[in-house]
Design a protein around this motif. Sequence first.
Motif, short mmCIF file in Angstrom:
data_model
loop_
_atom_site.label_atom_id
_atom_site.label_comp_id
_atom_site.label_asym_id
_atom_site.label_seq_id
_atom_site.Cartn_x
_atom_site.Cartn_y
_atom_site.Cartn_z
N UNK A 160 89.04 30.34 53.54
CA UNK A 160 87.66 30.25 54.03
C UNK A 160 87.44 31.35 55.07
N UNK A 161 86.35 32.05 54.92
CA UNK A 161 85.99 33.10 55.87
C UNK A 161 85.31 32.48 57.08
N UNK A 162 85.75 32.88 58.29
CA UNK A 162 85.16 32.32 59.51
C UNK A 162 84.55 33.43 60.36
N UNK A 163 83.33 33.18 60.80
CA UNK A 163 82.60 34.09 61.68
C UNK A 163 82.58 33.44 63.06
N UNK A 164 82.72 34.24 64.10
CA UNK A 164 82.63 33.73 65.46
C UNK A 164 81.29 34.17 66.03
N UNK A 165 80.52 33.21 66.54
CA UNK A 165 79.20 33.52 67.09
C UNK A 165 79.17 33.19 68.58
N UNK A 166 79.09 34.22 69.43
CA UNK A 166 78.94 33.95 70.87
C UNK A 166 77.54 33.39 71.13
N UNK B 237 81.98 28.64 51.24
CA UNK B 237 83.33 29.01 51.69
C UNK B 237 83.30 29.83 52.98
N UNK B 238 82.18 29.75 53.72
CA UNK B 238 82.05 30.46 54.97
C UNK B 238 81.82 29.48 56.11
N UNK B 239 82.40 29.80 57.26
CA UNK B 239 82.26 28.94 58.43
C UNK B 239 81.88 29.79 59.63
N UNK B 240 81.15 29.17 60.55
CA UNK B 240 80.78 29.82 61.80
C UNK B 240 81.31 28.95 62.93
N UNK B 241 82.12 29.56 63.78
CA UNK B 241 82.61 28.87 64.98
C UNK B 241 81.78 29.37 66.15
#
Length: 78
Positions: free
Chosen positions: A1-7, A64-68
């Motif tokens: 799973x691809x994870x993006x980090x969002x400040x 299949x994408x996630x944002x933390x």
Amino acid sequence: MQEIELPLRGEHIPLDALLKATGLAPSGGTAKQLITAGEVQVDGQVELRKTCKIRAGQRVTLGNQAVRVVADGEAGEG
């Protein structure tokens, strides 16, 4: 799973705005459709509220994408 980090700037971001800001949805209208269709999860639970307030520490998943979501200044620390 691809994870993006969002400040996160401020206390929260509406769910539909998060999807648009991260590129998971090409427009706000598409973001709202994805949420209404039950395709978006927040912390592992389906979320149907388009403007649900997403705060630092939460994880949003679409396909299949996630944002933390992290507090501004914490990016890259986790």
